[in-house]
Design a protein around this motif. Structure first.
Motif, mmCIF file in Angstrom:
data_model
loop_
_atom_site.group_PDB
_atom_site.id
_atom_site.type_symbol
_atom_site.label_atom_id
_atom_site.label_comp_id
_atom_site.label_asym_id
_atom_site.label_seq_id
_atom_site.Cartn_x
_atom_site.Cartn_y
_atom_site.Cartn_z
ATOM 1 N N ARG A 2 4.594 -10.146 -12.841
ATOM 2 C CA ARG A 2 4.722 -11.308 -11.977
ATOM 3 C C ARG A 2 5.985 -11.178 -11.155
ATOM 4 O O ARG A 2 7.072 -10.982 -11.694
ATOM 5 C CB ARG A 2 4.757 -12.581 -12.811
ATOM 6 C CG ARG A 2 3.463 -12.825 -13.579
ATOM 7 C CD ARG A 2 3.585 -14.075 -14.417
ATOM 8 N NE ARG A 2 3.852 -15.220 -13.538
ATOM 9 C CZ ARG A 2 4.342 -16.364 -13.991
ATOM 10 N NH1 ARG A 2 4.645 -16.505 -15.255
ATOM 11 N NH2 ARG A 2 4.563 -17.364 -13.153
ATOM 12 N N PHE A 3 5.835 -11.354 -9.851
ATOM 13 C CA PHE A 3 6.988 -11.120 -8.981
ATOM 14 C C PHE A 3 8.014 -12.240 -9.055
ATOM 15 O O PHE A 3 9.114 -12.089 -8.601
ATOM 16 C CB PHE A 3 6.525 -10.936 -7.539
ATOM 17 C CG PHE A 3 5.991 -9.571 -7.304
ATOM 18 C CD1 PHE A 3 6.758 -8.460 -7.561
ATOM 19 C CD2 PHE A 3 4.701 -9.401 -6.840
ATOM 20 C CE1 PHE A 3 6.259 -7.195 -7.346
ATOM 21 C CE2 PHE A 3 4.207 -8.134 -6.626
ATOM 22 C CZ PHE A 3 4.982 -7.029 -6.880
ATOM 23 N N ARG A 209 -0.131 -1.869 -1.974
ATOM 24 C CA ARG A 209 0.014 -3.013 -2.887
ATOM 25 C C ARG A 209 0.303 -2.557 -4.315
ATOM 26 O O ARG A 209 1.177 -3.108 -4.990
ATOM 27 C CB ARG A 209 -1.263 -3.868 -2.863
ATOM 28 C CG ARG A 209 -1.275 -4.946 -1.799
ATOM 29 C CD ARG A 209 -2.675 -5.481 -1.546
ATOM 30 N NE ARG A 209 -3.360 -5.922 -2.741
ATOM 31 C CZ ARG A 209 -3.486 -7.198 -3.108
ATOM 32 N NH1 ARG A 209 -2.946 -8.152 -2.363
ATOM 33 N NH2 ARG A 209 -4.168 -7.531 -4.169
ATOM 34 N N ARG A 210 -0.432 -1.550 -4.760
ATOM 35 C CA ARG A 210 -0.217 -1.063 -6.137
ATOM 36 C C ARG A 210 1.177 -0.478 -6.306
ATOM 37 O O ARG A 210 1.868 -0.749 -7.294
ATOM 38 C CB ARG A 210 -1.284 -0.025 -6.487
ATOM 39 C CG ARG A 210 -2.664 -0.613 -6.737
ATOM 40 C CD ARG A 210 -3.576 0.393 -7.382
ATOM 41 N NE ARG A 210 -3.787 1.561 -6.541
ATOM 42 C CZ ARG A 210 -4.748 1.677 -5.641
ATOM 43 N NH1 ARG A 210 -5.584 0.661 -5.444
ATOM 44 N NH2 ARG A 210 -4.890 2.768 -4.924
ATOM 45 N N GLU A 213 3.755 -3.248 -6.237
ATOM 46 C CA GLU A 213 3.730 -4.026 -7.472
ATOM 47 C C GLU A 213 4.408 -3.268 -8.606
ATOM 48 O O GLU A 213 5.201 -3.841 -9.361
ATOM 49 C CB GLU A 213 2.284 -4.349 -7.842
ATOM 50 C CG GLU A 213 2.148 -5.284 -9.022
ATOM 51 C CD GLU A 213 0.713 -5.680 -9.276
ATOM 52 O OE1 GLU A 213 0.495 -6.589 -10.082
ATOM 53 O OE2 GLU A 213 -0.193 -5.078 -8.656
ATOM 54 N N ASP A 214 4.126 -1.977 -8.707
ATOM 55 C CA ASP A 214 4.727 -1.175 -9.780
ATOM 56 C C ASP A 214 6.242 -1.079 -9.626
ATOM 57 O O ASP A 214 6.984 -1.113 -10.615
ATOM 58 C CB ASP A 214 4.116 0.229 -9.794
ATOM 59 C CG ASP A 214 2.658 0.218 -10.244
ATOM 60 O OD1 ASP A 214 2.251 -0.785 -10.876
ATOM 61 O OD2 ASP A 214 1.925 1.180 -9.945
ATOM 62 N N GLY A 216 8.204 -3.147 -7.815
ATOM 63 C CA GLY A 216 8.872 -4.426 -7.597
ATOM 64 C C GLY A 216 9.326 -4.646 -6.178
ATOM 65 O O GLY A 216 10.258 -5.415 -5.943
ATOM 66 N N LEU A 218 8.976 -6.563 -3.407
ATOM 67 C CA LEU A 218 8.318 -7.835 -3.111
ATOM 68 C C LEU A 218 7.904 -7.951 -1.648
ATOM 69 O O LEU A 218 6.793 -8.369 -1.332
ATOM 70 C CB LEU A 218 9.253 -8.987 -3.472
ATOM 71 C CG LEU A 218 9.397 -9.211 -4.974
ATOM 72 C CD1 LEU A 218 10.789 -9.674 -5.292
ATOM 73 C CD2 LEU A 218 8.389 -10.216 -5.450
ATOM 74 N N TYR A 221 4.930 -5.751 -1.031
ATOM 75 C CA TYR A 221 3.730 -6.303 -1.662
ATOM 76 C C TYR A 221 3.167 -7.443 -0.809
ATOM 77 O O TYR A 221 1.959 -7.531 -0.562
ATOM 78 C CB TYR A 221 4.057 -6.797 -3.065
ATOM 79 C CG TYR A 221 2.887 -7.445 -3.756
ATOM 80 C CD1 TYR A 221 1.906 -6.683 -4.369
ATOM 81 C CD2 TYR A 221 2.750 -8.835 -3.779
ATOM 82 C CE1 TYR A 221 0.827 -7.276 -5.004
ATOM 83 C CE2 TYR A 221 1.674 -9.438 -4.403
ATOM 84 C CZ TYR A 221 0.722 -8.660 -5.016
ATOM 85 O OH TYR A 221 -0.352 -9.247 -5.634
ATOM 86 N N SER A 225 -0.376 -7.469 1.237
ATOM 87 C CA SER A 225 -1.331 -8.550 0.962
ATOM 88 C C SER A 225 -1.721 -9.267 2.248
ATOM 89 O O SER A 225 -2.891 -9.598 2.463
ATOM 90 C CB SER A 225 -0.718 -9.547 -0.021
ATOM 91 O OG SER A 225 -0.444 -8.934 -1.257
ATOM 92 N N GLU A 247 -1.193 -15.341 -1.292
ATOM 93 C CA GLU A 247 -0.296 -14.532 -2.119
ATOM 94 C C GLU A 247 0.892 -14.036 -1.295
ATOM 95 O O GLU A 247 2.032 -14.038 -1.751
ATOM 96 C CB GLU A 247 -1.082 -13.354 -2.716
ATOM 97 C CG GLU A 247 -0.278 -12.418 -3.589
ATOM 98 C CD GLU A 247 0.118 -13.038 -4.925
ATOM 99 O OE1 GLU A 247 0.783 -12.350 -5.709
ATOM 100 O OE2 GLU A 247 -0.220 -14.211 -5.177
ATOM 101 N N VAL A 251 4.981 -14.890 -1.899
ATOM 102 C CA VAL A 251 6.005 -13.865 -2.074
ATOM 103 C C VAL A 251 7.071 -13.987 -0.991
ATOM 104 O O VAL A 251 8.275 -13.935 -1.273
ATOM 105 C CB VAL A 251 5.363 -12.465 -2.066
ATOM 106 C CG1 VAL A 251 6.429 -11.382 -2.047
ATOM 107 C CG2 VAL A 251 4.466 -12.295 -3.282
#
Length: 859
Positions: A2-3, A209-210, A213-214, A216, A218, A221, A225, A247, A251
């Motif tokens: 979770r960001f 995106r992946r 996310e991995d 961090g 933000l 990401y 999105s 989303e 963020v």
């Protein structure tokens, strides 16, 4: 992950010290630079700003290079959070105190890009790239290349943009910059989106995106999105678009990235506008405008003006909408004259001009874009230009040009999968076909409009679906499909009333009023013709008006549509009602015999003429004669009929004397191409124009879907009364089958099918097995076209029904074949064939001990 709680920022200061290898006694202030870098690397720009400011406040212990690095990072933090002016001021201060650095040059370029100055952005990017290579600052090669790629993309130079992005990806990999790689994947995704390479675009954005996310990241990401949401929107995937955009907004709000928040708010406002969610639209727009105030983010201000214009027009303020689009176009051309934003706004303005009737102005504006569109190479924009040009051609009645332009537009949109634009193109194509007329044009128009309606229905766009339903209803009305027209208009009326569109609501209600059946006057002979179909009702109105006048009438309609019934109603409504009404079928007799039937003959006129005989014209004297299937009359009879109509006299065969007759002639034909027969010398041209003072067309039953149910109920009630079966009913499956069946024999076939069923049904319920087998077989299109029930399978099912029916009747009648054959409507030989075919055998008699004697024993 979770960001809201990135793993690196969840750690406390002690853990960070251990990770960085910093002694425990080190002052927290000395950590500010490092903590700021951690926040910066995870896109927590607000926290990074606080830490970098602390570091600069205690800068006396820092080297000049470290201080320059912190100042540069702080400027970038302001840039990513939308503080363009603060970023610009810090970059200028850094250049004065620290000299020209590659990072500062790239930052200057990004600031110029956001301000809409593509030329300055390119110059700064080139300078930053040169400085990075000159000073061996490889970490800035990737950002400089990325900036050049974005500039090229904005200028419509897709190939150049791709080269820059690929070079940037290579530079980031060499420098080990995971964030830069992730950022470049987003750039490649947006580039693929602009080129309509959907699979490639989704692949790049999902990878970004992946990775974000991995790691961090933000901001990245959120950016991936948002871009994915925009792509889903363009492809008509509203749910995915809204989820991705929400989303992104979450963020961006968390990290304080105002530009990203503005873009997400604009995207959500567009979705709310499409969904007629007025309060949400206003809330989102106000929030976006607050971010973009004071001339910040010019590209986003252009998008805001576009959406405001769309909202103004939807609320009926078209002039205000046009003013907003003109302002947006001026701004877009100032930012990037040849960019996609300027073209998009120009096409929006052209659409608006078309809607207010300024077709020439719209066409001129669209044609001005031709060169720019060729340079951009965006098929979606080219398709929109084609649609505008097609609508302009439609407005001036140039059907050929309109068809050519819209065919190209549809081809573009089908290839790239833009559903919204494809639906709008289908609507234009439908209007062009409806306007041009000609053979098959109404059917083609309906096909296009139905395609548009299906797309809007799939996308959940109720208002757009309602608007296309108005055009669709006009087409249904033209072909006499009143039930279909009424259904789409009823839904459109509800939707447009809720949307607050009084102009279109009034248009819908006017069409619904046209569909209201207007029965004939009480006691009128036309009451006998049962219909709710608007086209048929209009035919009856015309027939009733002309029945009082001595004009010739030609009734066109397929076999079984009720031409004779209409002719009789015309006669009974005329001043001749008390005189004879005579009917003759011209197709049922050879030419010589038909002539003698019509005009009579004298004794000795031919072999067998043993006495004088009056013809049908004599019998109809003072009344009306119906010449059914007039097109089948031979050439000699046609010439005689023309003489009768011109002179009002007949001459019996073999007679030398002519006799005056006062007969009104009504002709009927199931041949709807008598004009073609004229050109092929099969029908006299003079006779054709003599018999068609008034032409009345009776639509076939397949075009009068609303009439099937009421006619079925009428015939059922009639046969209940005539055959003494007052309680017999149609099963629901039979009613559905009646609605699906094409009724090639029209009303007459429906009448005979119900008569047969009433006769054959043993109980009080008419089931499918009581209907003619051809009706059952041909009347179930859903089962024959779903890929499972083949014609052979349906035939087997029908035979199974017939076998069960025959067996049940035989068993009930104790195998009395004569009675069974009569009930089944078969000859004895036919029944024996059925018994052999289905291998039916008589069941053995019940045991003698039974208290109930068998049918055989009673017999």
């Amino acid at each position: 992950m979770r960001f809201e709680e990135p793993f690196r920022l969840k750690r406390n200061l002690h853990e960070i010290r251990e990770m960085l290898g910093i002694p425990p006694e080190t002052s927290p202030r000395a950590l500010s630079d490092d903590l700021g870098s951690i926040y910066f690397s995870t896109n927590r720009y607000k926290e990074a700003i606080e830490e970098f400011r602390r570091a600069l406040e205690g800068a006396e212990g820092m080297t000049r290079e470290a201080r320059a690095e912190v100042r540069e990072k702080l400027a970038w933090c302001f840039f990513w959070t939308g503080g363009i002016d603060e970023a610009s001021a810090l970059a200028a201060e850094a250049k004065r105190s620290d000299g020209v650095r590659p990072g500062a040059l790239v930052l200057d370029g990004r600031i110029a890009l956001e301000r809409g100055d593509l030329g300055a952005a390119r110059r700064k990017a080139d300078a930053g790239l040169a400085a990075a290579e000159r000073e061996d600052r490889r970490e800035w090669v990737g950002p400089a290349r990325s900036l050049l790629g974005v500039v090229a993309q904005r200028e419509g130079l897709a190939a150049e943009a791709r080269d820059h992005f690929e070079e940037a990806m290579l530079a980031y990999r060499i420098a080990g910059d995971a964030e830069g790689e992730c950022r470049t994947l987003i750039h490649l995704g947006t580039l693929a989106k602009s080129e309509c390479l959907w699979t490639e675009a989704f692949r790049h954005l999902d990878r970004a995106r992946r990775r974000a996310e991995d790691a961090g990241f933000l901001y990245l990401y959120g950016s991936a999105s948002l871009n994915r949401g925009n792509l889903a929107y363009r492809l008509g995937l509203a749910v995915e678009a809204e989820a991705g955009t929400r989303e992104a907004l979450r963020v961006f709000s968390e990290i304080g990235y105002e530009l990203g928040s503005a873009r997400a708010l604009i995207a959500l406002a567009r979705l709310a506008l499409d969904g007629a969610r007025t309060s949400e639209f206003r809330e989102r727009m106000e929030a976006a405008e607050a971010i973009c105030a004071d001339n910040r983010f010019p590209r986003e201000r252009i998008l805001i003006e576009e959406l405001r214009a769309a909202d103004e027009e939807r609320r009926g303020f078209r002039s205000r909408a046009e003013e907003r689009l003109q302002d947006a176009l001026t701004l877009a051309r100032a930012v990037a004259p040849g960019g996609d934003a300027a073209v998009t706004v120009a096409l929006e303005l052209a659409d608006l001009l078309l809607r207010r009737g300024a077709a020439e102005e719209a066409e001129r504006l669209a044609l001005e874009l031709t060169g720019t569109l060729a340079a951009l190479g965006d098929p979606s924009l080219e398709g929109r230009q084609r649609r505008v040009l097609a609508e302009a051609a439609l407005a001036r009645g140039d059907w050929r040009r309109g068809r050519e332009e819209i065919a190209e537009g549809i081809r573009f949109f089908e290839r790239i999968g833009y559903k919204r634009d494809l639906a709008r193109a289908f609507v234009v194509a439908g209007r062009i076909e409806a306007g041009r007329g000609g053979r098959g044009s109404t059917e083609r128009a309906l096909a296009h409009l139905l395609g548009a309606k299906r797309i809007w229905e799939e996308l959940g766009e109720e208002t757009e679906e309602a608007l296309v339903s108005i055009d669709l209803a006009r087409g249904w009305i033209e072909v006499g499909a009143s039930a279909e027209a009424r259904a789409v208009l009823a839904r459109a009326n509800d939707v447009l009333a809720r949307a607050g569109n009084p102009e279109k609501t009034a248009e819908v209600r006017a069409l619904l009023a046209r569909l209201e059946p207007v029965p004939a006057a009480p006691g009128s002979p036309f009451e006998k013709i049962i219909t709710r179909d608007p086209a048929t009702i209009e035919t009856l109105r015309i027939a009733e008006r002309v029945s009082r006048f001595p004009v010739s009438v030609l009734i066109e309609g397929e076999t079984g549509t009720g031409k004779q019934l209409l002719a009789r109603a015309i006669h009974e409504s005329s001043p001749r009602a008390g005189k004879p009404f005579v009917t003759v079928n011209c197709a049922s007799l050879p030419e010589q015999l038909l002539e003698s039937e019509l005009f009579g003959y004298v004794k000795g006129a031919f072999t067998g003429a043993v006495e004088d005989r009056k013809g049908l014209f004599d019998e109809a004297d003072g009344g009306t004669i119906l010449l059914d299937e007039i097109g089948k009359a031979g050439p000699h009879v046609q010439r005689s009929l023309l003489h009768v109509l011109d002179e009002g006299v007949i001459r019996p065969i073999g007679s030398t004397r002519r006799r005056a007759v006062d007969v009104r002639v009504v002709c009927a034909t199931s041949n709807l191409s008598l004009r073609r027969d004229i050109h092929e010398d099969r029908f006299l041209k003079d006779l054709f124009y003599r018999i068609n003072d008034i032409v009345l067309r009776l639509p076939p039953l397949r075009e009068r879907r609303g009439d099937v149910a009421i006619l079925g109920a009428h015939f059922l009630e009639r046969f209940r009364r005539e055959l003494g079966r007052p309680s017999i009913l149609l099963a629901p499956e039979v009613e559905r089958l009646f609605e699906q069946y094409a009724w090639p024999g029209n009303v007459r076939e429906l009448e005979k099918a119900i008569l047969r069923a009433v006769l054959l049904a043993p109980g009080d319920r008419i089931e499918i097995e009581h209907l003619p087998s051809d009706l059952v077989f041909e009347g179930d299109p859903a089962r024959s076209s779903d890929g499972k029930d083949t014609p052979a399978a349906l035939r087997d099912e029908i035979e199974a029904l017939e076998k069960r029916r025959v067996a049940d009747v035989l068993e009930r009648l104790g195998w009395n074949r004569s009675r069974a054959a009569r009930e089944l409507g078969l000859s004895l030989r036919g029944l024996r064939n059925k018994i052999r075919r289905y291998d039916l055998t008589e069941k053995p008699e019940k045991p003698a001990s039974s208290t109930i004697p068998s049918r055989r024993s009673r017999r």
